[in-house]
Design an enzyme around this catalytic site. Structure first.
Site: not given
Ligand code: TRP
Length: 331
Positions: A115, A201, A204
């Site tokens: 982040k 792979k 999502k």
């Protein structure tokens, strides 16, 4: 002899996909239902609060994740299934552990570092959008693990650092107070990576996934999207060079695999191969889908399992916390 404690947590988020089912859910259930361990699986709902800021959404995710695991075969008699937020002892311990978690180590935790890096890349303040909850995520996770002195923690590779941090915090505490906490060991899963619709792979973030419990029609539609080449139907095909076959292997038994191999050798149209794939996937998933729907339509059943799990684990939690509190001198 007392069994080793095996514990893992899942964050309530969106519906898992077939790759999560093959790579994580199914092996974790097999492990925790085996008689080898005293199995614990919990829903890390307070961890989700870092990202999910809508009550109705979090509530739905919690039911979904519990229903998914129960539908996939988790046996709540053998494996204690509970919700993190039902066990206040975890949060008491969380504060205590915070006082033994070195800030320097938390600075190096992957999620926080990523982040900060992203903020720096975008010329923002390094801590822009970083809550203390995100920063302390590893400490809460240490509390999740240490509160019942877990021995084995099955996790994906991405979580190994968190188990190391938990060990570090436990050692720092033990250094002052003696052998109070057991040092947990991460157990990572090997192999079993299900490819997605495009051959990468299943994930999502690649948008190549098949959600675990979609209606049959939708499942068929998604399977039809699997990438194939333009070899004519009558040409012999190499199963080792076919994405459909790669996925098929995870759901079919040996004789089904042999049969499909023979049909590849004779020449099979991709449409037919996809239909075969749909049949094996659906026959494994459809009884689970029915169970899932049953739990989602009878949420009181889920509530009962979670309440029973929490009351079971809290007995141990209270006893362990008492020892910790005595050690630090508040009792
Ligand atoms: N952080 C884990 C994940 O995102 C979930 C989790 C929370 C967990 N607490 C845990 C896993 C304790 C194992 C043990 O997958």
């Amino acid at each position: 002899m007392t069994k080793k404690i095996c514990l893992t947590g899942v964050k309530p988020t969106e519906m898992p996909h077939l790759g999560n089912y093959i790579g994580a859910i199914k092996p974790a259930i097999e492990l925790s239902n085996s008689d080898e361990f005293d199995g614990h699986l919990f829903i890390a709902d307070y961890h989700s609060l870092i990202g999910v800021h809508k009550g109705s959404e979090l509530r739905d995710y919690i039911y979904e994740v519990a229903a998914v695991w129960l539908a996939c075969g988790l046996d709540p008699e053998k494996t204690t299934l509970y919700k993190q937020s039902d066990v206040p002892e975890i949060l008491e311990l969380n504060w205590i552990l915070n006082c033994f978690a070195s800030k320097g180590i938390l600075n190096r935790a992957h999620a926080y570092k990523a982040k900060v890096q992203d903020n720096e890349d975008h010329n923002r303040d390094p801590d822009y959008g970083v809550s203390a909850g995100l920063y302390n995520y590893p400490t809460l996770m240490a509390a999740d693990i240490l509160f019942i002195n877990s021995d084995i923690v099955p996790v994906g590779e991405d979580q190994v650092q968190h188990i190391e941090i938990a060990r570090d915090i436990a050692s720092a505490f033990n250094h002052h107070y003696g052998d109070i906490f057991k040092l947990p060991t991460a157990k990572t899963r090997e192999g079993a990576l299900l490819p997605g619709l495009d051959g990468r792979k299943m994930s999502k973030s690649y948008h190549n996934h098949i959600p675990l419990f979609v209606p049959e029609k939708k499942l068929k539609k998604l399977i039809n999207k699997i990438t194939t080449d333009s070899t004519p139907p009558e040409d012999p095909k190499n199963p080792d060079d076919s994405l459909i076959f790669d996925i098929y292997k995870f759901f079919a038994n040996d004789s089904q695999i042999q049969n499909l191999k023979n049909r590849y050798a004779e020449g099979i149209g991709w449409g037919h191969a996809k239909l075969e794939l749909f049949e094996v996937v659906n026959s494994e998933i459809s009884p689970l889908r029915e169970k899932y729907n049953h739990y989602m339509n009878n949420k009181n059943l889920v509530d009962e399992v979670l309440a029973e799990g929490a009351s079971r684990v809290r007995k141990k939690a209270m006893e362990n916390l008492r020892q910790v509190k005595e050690a630090i001198g508040v009792l």
